[in-house]
Structures are given as C-alpha cells and as structure tokens.
Design a protein around this motif. Structure first.
Motif, short mmCIF file in Angstrom:
data_model
loop_
_atom_site.label_atom_id
_atom_site.label_comp_id
_atom_site.label_asym_id
_atom_site.label_seq_id
_atom_site.Cartn_x
_atom_site.Cartn_y
_atom_site.Cartn_z
N ALA A 46 1.07 -1.18 0.07
CA ALA A 46 0.13 -0.13 -0.15
C ALA A 46 0.87 1.16 0.12
CB ALA A 46 -0.69 0.06 1.26
N VAL A 47 2.14 1.31 0.67
CA VAL A 47 2.84 2.36 0.64
C VAL A 47 3.54 2.55 -0.51
CG1 VAL A 47 5.00 3.15 1.71
CG2 VAL A 47 3.32 2.32 3.18
N ALA A 71 1.47 6.65 -7.07
CA ALA A 71 0.22 7.43 -7.38
C ALA A 71 0.92 9.01 -7.09
CB ALA A 71 -0.74 7.15 -6.16
N GLN A 72 1.75 9.20 -6.06
CA GLN A 72 2.11 10.56 -5.80
C GLN A 72 3.04 10.97 -6.85
OE1 GLN A 72 3.86 10.07 -1.92
NE2 GLN A 72 2.25 10.95 -0.92
N LEU A 73 4.00 10.16 -7.58
CA LEU A 73 4.44 10.44 -8.56
C LEU A 73 3.71 10.52 -9.69
CD1 LEU A 73 7.62 7.90 -8.19
CD2 LEU A 73 7.50 10.25 -7.90
N ALA A 74 2.81 10.08 -10.06
CA ALA A 74 1.85 10.38 -11.20
C ALA A 74 1.22 11.61 -10.96
CB ALA A 74 0.84 9.14 -11.00
N LEU A 75 0.76 12.01 -9.97
CA LEU A 75 0.11 13.39 -9.56
C LEU A 75 1.09 14.57 -10.18
CD1 LEU A 75 -2.08 12.95 -6.47
CD2 LEU A 75 -2.89 13.30 -8.76
N LEU A 76 2.45 14.04 -10.08
CA LEU A 76 3.26 15.01 -10.20
C LEU A 76 3.70 14.98 -11.78
CD1 LEU A 76 5.92 14.78 -7.41
CD2 LEU A 76 4.14 16.69 -7.63
#
Length: 329
Positions: free
Chosen positions: A63-64, A70-75
C-alpha cells in the motif's frame, strides 16, 4: 512502568523499525509512511489493532509503494518507485527522522498523552497531509474504523509486558516483541544453534558439532569481531570463546540458552529465555535475560552499579528483540 521509560522504549523501538523500513528503499530519512510500517509490527496495542483489521507487513508495504507511485503520477512523473531490497540500516549509518516524523513522535508524548504506540498512531491518523488516510483506503479500511478498533484494544485493560521474577543476587529483565512469522517458524529459528549469531549479536559464529539439539547440549561459540557493516570490534582474548548451552527446548512455546565465557573466570553466565505465543498476524515473543550475580563483598560493591546493569540488560533485550524481528522481514 513510568511514562519516561515507556516513551523512551516506544520511541527507540519505533524509530529503529521505521529506519529499517526506509533502508529497504535506499533512503536515509524515515518519514510518516515508514512510521506507519513500524506500527504495524509493534507489539503494543497499536500494532494489535492494525493487524486485527487484516493489515500485515506485506500488505502495508504494498500500500505504501502504491501510494508513492500515485504521488509520482500526480506530479506527472512516469516512473515506478525503486524496488525494495533487504534491511541494511544495521550495517550502515546516517539515518534520521524527517521533520514531520520527529514532530509527530514528540507530540505523542506531550501533556495528557501517554507516549506509547497507541498515542503515536492517534497522532499519525490526525496528520493533515492525508497520506496515511489514503494508505488505509488502499488497505480496505478508514481512520475512523482503525480508531474504533484501537479504542477497543485500549479499553480492554491491556497489561504491560511482564518483568522477570526477582531473584536474590541476580540481575534480570524482560521485554516483549512481535515477530511477523508463524509460531513454528519462530520456534525453529530460536532452537537452531546455527542461527544464534543472528539474534545474539555478541556471537559471531558457532562450531556446529554433529549432536542432537536437546537440553544439556553444548556448543562452542566465538565472539563477533566485526560489526554488521564490517567495522572491526576489539575483543579481549579471554572473551573470544563462548560456551553455549541449550537449557530448555519445548516445542512450540519455549527455548532457553545459557552463555558463558570459559576463559574469563570472573565473568558470570547469563540465561536468555524465549516464550512464544501465537497472536494475530504472527508471534508474540517474551524475551527474558538473567545474569548470575556475585556473592559476598563483590555483591555489596555492585549495588551502586545496579542501575547501569539494568540499562545494559535492557539494551541487550532491545537488540535481541530487534534482531529477531528483522530476521523475518
């Protein structure tokens, strides 16, 4: 147990586990996600609450990692997070907390707060970034559900880890640790003389004679002359050899080993006993170490040193528990 001792022990154990998790990813800074992973394997009520919801270390790690990606994709970064390796923090140096991780642990020990792992978990769930809430979503639960489960464990009157029985002329200590492995796996690990150097860090190697693993069996051990990272350790000649005796072995709930220095006549042997019990997600292990005390005038002059002796015993217990947990992670 005083609040000061509880805070110190909780902070030490969570910090070590979080930095071990960070080291798997080649990081030198532990953040709140690594603290979350440390709580999953905590032996206190916080860890039990998490595991009772079906959250084990493997699922939490996944999950981590998914959250990182997901955080990289948002960037707008099209990349995957580096593949995790083994824990190497005990072989390397330079690990520290991120600012928000450090501040969170400090807040958990503030006024009107217990400073235990449950207090740390409550602070983590209130952390404003939303990162932990998203990780919990990936694990099929919510902060509210976890808080409700934590309240249930805290209200059940969970007792602190038992201490060793007092014995005249002896110095003893006891602690509990959670191991993310089955009862049989942990018992086999602790009953195997070949695995002793993995949890008794002062032992570097064991001569494995062809003999039955049964109470009374004795092996010759040798002191560790190098730290895990390769740095040499100075050991006096009389402390190079170890006499290692298997005192008790009852499958699957108990193993006890006695260690002595046959070439150091003034040194006292010590007994390390493991008591195992199954628990949600793994095994709860009570570790008790007892040192034989001195008689006569040596016992009298030893009284002023008793606090230092207790600290040494606690450090040994902490290192043993940490190494045991690390062996299965």
């Amino acid at each position: 147990m005083s609040k000061f001792v509880l805070v110190a022990q909780t902070s030490q154990s969570l910090s070590l586990a979080a930095m071990e998790e960070a080291s798997r990813l080649g990081l030198r800074e532990a953040d709140i996600e690594h603290l979350f992973l440390a709580l999953v394997i905590s032996g206190q009520s916080a860890g039990r609450a998490l595991r009772s919801l079906g959250i084990d270390l493997d699922s939490a790690r996944r999950a981590v990692e998914e959250q990182y990606e997901a955080q990289l994709a948002l960037l707008g970064i099209d990349a995957s997070f580096p593949e995790a390796g083994r824990i190497v923090s005990h072989e390397t140096v330079g690990y520290e907390w991120s600012r928000r991780g450090y501040d969170l642990i400090v807040r958990a020990s503030g006024k009107d707060k217990h400073g235990d792992a449950a207090a740390v978990l409550r602070e983590l769930l209130a952390e404003p970034s939303g990162s932990i809430a998203e990780i919990l979503r990936r694990l099929g639960t919510t902060s509210d559900e976890l808080l409700e489960r934590l309240d249930q464990f805290d209200s059940s009157g969970e007792k602190p880890a038992p201490t060793a029985a007092k014995a005249k002329g002896r110095v003893a200590g006891s602690t509990e640790t959670f191991v993310p492995a089955s009862l049989d796996e942990v018992w086999e690990f602790l009953a195997d003389p070949a695995r002793i150097p993995e949890w008794q860090l002062s032992v570097g190697s064991v001569d494995l004679a062809d003999q039955e693993v049964s109470p009374g069996a004795i092996w010759r051990g040798h002191a560790a002359t190098d730290r895990p990272g390769g740095k040499p350790v100075k050991v006096k000649p009389q402390f190079l050899r170890r006499r290692i005796e298997l005192v008790a072995v009852h499958r699957p709930e108990r193993v006890a080993w006695r260690f002595a220095h046959p070439d150091a006549t003034q040194s006292r042997p010590f007994l390390t006993e493991f008591t195992l019990a199954p628990t949600t997600g793994g095994t709860q292990v009570t570790i008790t170490t007892t040192w034989s005390g001195h008689d006569g005038w040596r016992r009298l002059i030893g009284f002023p040193l008793r606090p230092m002796q207790k600290f040494v015993v606690w450090m040994g217990l902490f290192q043993t528990g940490s190494a045991l947990s690390r062996a299965f992670r």
